[in-house]
Design a protein around this motif. Structure first.
Motif, short mmCIF file in Angstrom:
data_model
loop_
_atom_site.label_atom_id
_atom_site.label_comp_id
_atom_site.label_asym_id
_atom_site.label_seq_id
_atom_site.Cartn_x
_atom_site.Cartn_y
_atom_site.Cartn_z
N GLY A 81 2.24 6.57 7.06
CA GLY A 81 1.52 5.47 6.44
C GLY A 81 0.02 5.67 6.47
O GLY A 81 -0.47 6.79 6.31
N ALA A 82 -0.70 4.57 6.67
CA ALA A 82 -2.17 4.60 6.66
C ALA A 82 -2.67 5.16 7.98
O ALA A 82 -2.96 4.42 8.92
N SER A 117 -2.72 8.26 -1.02
CA SER A 117 -2.22 6.91 -0.77
C SER A 117 -3.37 5.92 -0.83
O SER A 117 -4.52 6.26 -0.54
N GLY A 127 -4.09 1.53 0.00
CA GLY A 127 -3.48 0.37 0.64
C GLY A 127 -4.51 -0.68 0.97
O GLY A 127 -5.71 -0.51 0.73
N SER A 154 -5.38 -3.91 4.07
CA SER A 154 -5.10 -4.38 5.43
C SER A 154 -5.54 -5.83 5.59
O SER A 154 -6.50 -6.27 4.95
N ALA A 203 6.34 3.89 -0.06
CA ALA A 203 5.60 2.68 0.33
C ALA A 203 5.76 2.51 1.84
O ALA A 203 6.84 2.77 2.39
N THR A 213 -1.25 -2.99 7.62
CA THR A 213 -1.65 -2.26 6.42
C THR A 213 -0.45 -2.00 5.53
O THR A 213 0.59 -1.52 5.99
N TYR A 214 -0.60 -2.31 4.26
CA TYR A 214 0.40 -2.01 3.24
C TYR A 214 -0.15 -0.90 2.36
O TYR A 214 -1.27 -1.02 1.83
N SER A 215 0.60 0.19 2.23
CA SER A 215 0.09 1.32 1.45
C SER A 215 1.17 1.88 0.54
O SER A 215 2.37 1.73 0.79
#
Length: 1023
Positions: free
Chosen positions: A133-134, A250, A252, A254, A982, A1014-1016
């Motif tokens: 992820g992030a 990527s 995203g 937060s 994702a 965090t969404y990425s």
């Protein structure tokens, strides 16, 4: 920077030219157990150097193949396979796992070994097991992935400093972080100015694996720098054959998970009316349209304009994250395996204006010469980092403290400071009062901290022509950085607001407030011989190394320091004519001799013997050298005749080890010259004669010697059933540290100070680690893997010479200078809270000021206090990976079962008298007593209330580090594949802690910078 990027682009453009159009053989290579493609498989025509490797999808393209050629396929952990080429256009290959051999190569000190031959306690974490992820810094890849390794970030800042402890740490006052080695270069423990996290200067996308060395047998080869374990980071290498390109990107956003539960405007107004009605005239701001005075008997607040300001919302934001990486690997000129990569990361902090930006570039070349007798490994990594550091303590603390009925901005004639609202005193409306407006603290200050860093090395590995079993290795490395810091305030910065005595006026001081330029240059020079020989007879193998290592660490810089003129209030540079640039220069040197011998008997009894001698410039000549031996035995039980035929046992190995390591890094508590008699110049504002500095003698201790840690370890490695259904390891250990290096009190008049760094006492750590991997399902279309680890570590201080306890570093609480909660005490665990036992009524509610008389003497004194461990004993991590055809899903967790956290936010904001102005005109916000965030019975926190165990809460938690789902499109275009995914990082946390976050290294929760959720979304393109 522009020139460097042009060179990298030229390199990337040149790679395709190394391959000419030829007839080709294509195909894919997969795992027989899972059906999944295997990236990185070596595919080569036997008897030639013509070869390639499979890509991320297991696909390969091999040029120049002639009928009758034999094509060899090989990969670590799988049985080699050779197939004759008969003219077919496509050749697909299925490799069988070779679990009994366990030939996975593991990087260790000054060499490599295999899992099968390793005698020490070590863990390897590779790309497939990383957190996803992030990810901003390399340490985030490893959190929760290895037993016995506790990684705790200092908060949610983009480059938050990690506290890394392997098996609890070995010291009380000296360095406790492990030695980190990147591609053969040991990193300095001293960070460049402005850098909180040294691993933020590593591009996570370049990391191939971590090897964690834990026991003394594994770490002793690194001697003095390895008493807290070693983390070896290996970055990705180039490949032979067809060029391969990869883009991984990527983006995203937060958010703050939860805010501290302080009162909003209406609730706060209600609270003041009910508890302190005489203070309602201090709510909000004056209403200029009326002369009304508040009547406490009415629900309204007359004569005041009330806001409803959520100050936490004002300082936090939804932040944006982006990460882009491009790499190319292949053979330069058809002969030199090479990899080049560039990366860009931008991460906004949750606090406004807290921004982080990093550029990275990497080149790795691994040519061979002299008929492969000389191997050269060239690594160069460049990093350019720019971040804006904020006053996070002032901003977060101010947001929790500010009266929510006050506005952020104002257009009025009073309390208006550049458009920001700020309280002032009653007697002088120009004089600031109370907490500074936290939004002003963020907006009116810039502190760009720029760091350029080069990490590079060249290693020559020469296999003697006259004796191929003997190799000579020379490693030249450099870690160099330049840091530039400039702190500058805006036109309306409240932090610069000063009084001009000459003109009876107040003024702002915009402009530069601090400058620093620093150069760090660390050099490594290793030379050693390595001899490896496979034999027949009782002694089946000898692997030995002996050599010399030299490291120097230079920290050189200068500063511009400013002060405010006591008469005019104007900022001016503080000049010391004896040192006009405020220059500093510090140097330390480590020199070492080392040797290691691995001897295998009957190919199943493995012995390792290690000895290292270290010399440190921090100690006087007579105590400069330390000698650190280690020995280990491993028994490959699987190779015994009585177990060879047990079909469900793939691997069973017992390990025993003993060894010593040293510790000398005390620069953090004693400076660079702790054993030398030196003088320091005094303050230029305190000179007896103008322009002539005063000098004072520095405290020193010429009796300092090495801190020594002795480690005992017993371990068992195992693998059972088909496809390694169950595999893992169990380790039990004990560490004893003697001659602890600690800063502690001394009798007056002996050392020019009341505290000095000295060798004091001993400490013990003991524990158990379990690493377990399960593969419940392995079919052609579906595979499921579960990874887990569990660790227990118990530390105890055995002696402190002439005292029973000393103050722990970072153990203070925010109630005044010198208020310390945490101590190191004999018979207790390190960093334990020294507290009173709180008494409660029959309903379980606190009885303020009432504590248990534990010794029964009829009075409450320090003798009634007890020690409670803050740091956890039990930690764990687990994760799972599922693959179904082209879909993939993974998630990782970590947590702890115990430990305590001191809720100082509840202490500071959880008593009713908090709202009352203290020598000021400003009200203070409090936790919401109405919804249970605090107990209104607590009215004051005068001593000894802050030392009540009422403020200690369980720090047990389970955190979901990441959840990732992805899908791969094969053959999106010819020879290209695309994976889209994702991820949510810090997805959730389960805990009973009433505060913001129980994961706190020192166990004291004060103005904690929240960890973001965090969404990425990302893509990974291979072509």
């Amino acid at each position: 920077m522009k020139t460097m990027y042009q060179k990298f682009l030229l390199l990337l453009l040149m790679l395709p030219l190394s391959v000419l159009a030829q007839s080709t053989l294509t195909g894919n290579v997969s795992d027989s157990a899972t059906g999944q493609p295997i990236p990185g498989v070596n595919v080569i025509i036997e008897g030639t150097t013509n070869g390639t490797t499979t890509d991320i999808d297991g696909k390969y393209t091999l040029m120049g193949v002639a009928e009758g050629n034999r094509i060899a396929f090989s990969f670590i952990g799988f049985a080699n396979q050779t197939i004759e080429y008969t003219g077919q256009a496509t050749l697909n290959v299925v490799l069988q796992e070779d679990a009994t051999q366990l030939q996975e190569v593991v990087v260790i000190g000054y060499g490599t070994t295999t899992k099968r031959d390793a005698t020490g306690s070590l863990t390897t974490v590779t790309t497939k097991d990383f957190n996803k992820g992030a990810i901003t810094s390399a340490d985030q890849l490893l959190t929760g992935r290895s037993p016995g390794v506790r990684i705790t970030s200092a908060g949610g800042q983009p480059d938050s400093a990690p506290n890394i402890r392997i098996r609890g740490g070995s010291s009380l006052g000296a360095q406790n972080n492990p030695l980190i080695i990147i591609d053969g270069i040991p990193l300095d423990f001293v960070n460049p100015a402005g850098v909180s996290n040294p691993l933020s200067l590593v591009n996570p996308n370049d990391v191939e694996s971590f090897t964690i060395l834990k026991d003394a047998s594994a770490t002793a080869i690194y001697g003095s720098r390895a008493s807290n374990g070693v983390i070896i980071i290996t970055t990705k290498k180039g490949t032979s054959g067809t060029p391969k390109f990869n883009y991984n990107g990527s983006v995203g956003f937060s958010k703050v998970n939860d805010l501290i539960d302080v009162m909003d405007g209406p609730t706060y107004t209600r609270f003041i009316q009910e508890y302190y009605p005489s203070l309602t005239d201090k709510l909000g701001i004056d209403d200029p349209t009326t002369n009304a005075v508040d009547n406490p008997a009415t629900p309204e607040v007359e004569g005041r304009i009330l806001s409803d300001t959520n100050w936490q919302d004002q300082i936090f934001r939804t932040s944006i994250f982006s990460d882009h990486n491009f790499s190319a690997s292949g053979s330069l000129f058809g002969k030199v395996p090479a990899r080049a990569a560039v990366g860009y990361t931008k991460s906004e902090g949750l606090l406004k204006t807290n921004d982080y930006e990093r550029y990275s570039a990497t080149v790795k070349l691994t040519p061979t010469f002299l008929d492969d007798h000389l191997k050269v490994d060239v690594n160069a990594k460049g990093f350019w980092v720019n971040k804006n550091t904020v006053d996070e303590g002032g901003a977060i603390g101010g947001a929790l403290n500010m009266d929510p009925t006050k506005p952020v901005y104002t257009t009025g004639d009073v309390n208006n400071f550049g458009g920001y609202y700020q309280n002032t005193t009653n007697d002088d409306p120009r004089k600031l009062d109370g907490q500074y407006n936290p939004v002003n603290l963020l907006n009116e200050r810039e502190r760009p901290e720029k760091v350029n860093k080069l990490l590079g090395n060249v290693q020559f590995d020469y296999k003697m022509h006259f004796l191929p079993d003997l190799r000579a290795i020379v490693n030249l490395g450099i870690e160099a950085s330049r840091a530039d810091i400039r702190e500058e305030y805006g036109q309306n910065s409240l932090a610069t607001y000063q009084y001009d005595n000459v003109n009876d006026a107040f003024l702002f001081n915009p402009g530069v407030n601090y400058r620093e330029t620093q150069h760090i240059t660390n050099k490594t020079f290793d030379t050693y011989l390595a001899y490896t020989k496979n034999l027949t007879g009782p002694v089946t193998r000898i692997d030995a190394q002996a050599g010399h290592s030299y490291q120097s660490f230079v920290n050189d810089g200068y500063k511009s320091i400013y002060q405010y003129n006591v008469n005019t209030g104007i900022r001016e540079e503080r000049i010391n004519e004896q040192n006009p640039n405020n220059r500093y220069y510090n140097k330390t040197v480590l020199e070492s001799f080392f040797g290691r011998a691995n001897v295998d008997l009957f190919d199943k009894y493995l012995f390792t013997f290690t000895l290292r001698a270290d010399g440190s410039s921090l100690f006087k000549k007579d105590d400069r050298w330390g000698y650190f031996p280690a020995a280990a035995l491993a028994w490959r039980i699987t190779d015994e005749d009585f177990i060879k035929d047990v079909s469900f046992i793939n691997n069973l190995k017992l390990r025993l080890s003993y060894g010593q390591t040293g510790q000398q890094d005390i620069t953090g508590i004693a400076g660079y010259y702790p054993s030398s008699a030196l003088f320091s110049p005094g303050d230029p504002n305190s000179q007896y004669l103008p322009g002539v500095s005063t000098y004072s003698a520095n405290p020193f201790n010429d009796k300092l010697k090495w801190e020594v840690t002795t480690t005992y370890n017993v371990g068992l490695d195992f693998s059972f059933f088909k496809n390694q259904l169950v595999s893992g390891s169990v380790d039990v250990y004990k560490k004893v540290t003697d001659d602890l290096l600690v800063k502690s009190f001394v009798p007056p008049g002996q050392y020019l100070t009341n505290q000095i760094t000295q060798n004091v006492g001993s400490m013990e750590n003991k524990g158990i680690e379990i690493d377990l991997n399960l593969r419940p399902i392995t079919t052609d279309d579906f595979s499921w893997e579960i990874l887990g680890n569990l660790s227990y570590n118990f530390g105890e201080i055995k002696s402190l010479n002439n005292t029973t306890s000393i103050i722990a570093t970072d153990g203070g609480i925010p109630t005044g200078t010198g208020q310390n909660l945490a101590y190191h005490s004999v018979g207790s665990q390190p960093h334990s809270a020294w507290v009173y036992e709180q008494l409660y009524d029959s309903d379980g509610r606190i009885i303020p000021g009432a504590f248990k008389d534990r010794n029964g003497d009829g009075q409450i004194t320090n003798d009634d206090r007890y020690y409670e461990a803050l740091r956890p004993n039990w930690t764990f991590g687990f994760g799972t990976n599922l693959n179904y055809k082209n879909f993939d899903f993974s998630t990782n967790f970590h947590g702890q079962f115990d430990g305590q956290v001191y809720n100082s936010v509840k202490l500071l904001g959880g008593y009713t008298e908090r709202v009352v102005p203290n020598n000021s005109n400003s009200l203070n916000n409090v936790l919401d007593f109405y919804n249970g965030a605090a107990d209104p019975r607590v009215q004051t926190i005068l001593d000894p209330v802050p030392f009540s165990d009422y403020y200690l809460e369980s720090a047990a938690f389970l955190r979901c580090d990441n959840i990732t789902i992805g899908y791969r499109f094969n053959e999106l275009v010819k020879s290209a594949s695309l994976r889209v995914y994702a991820t949510v990082n810090n997805a959730f946390i389960i805990t009973d802690y009433s505060g913001k976050d129980p994961e706190n290294f020192n166990g004291i929760d004060t103005n904690f910078y929240p960890r973001p959720r965090t969404y990425s979304f990302g893509v990974n393109l291979d072509f």
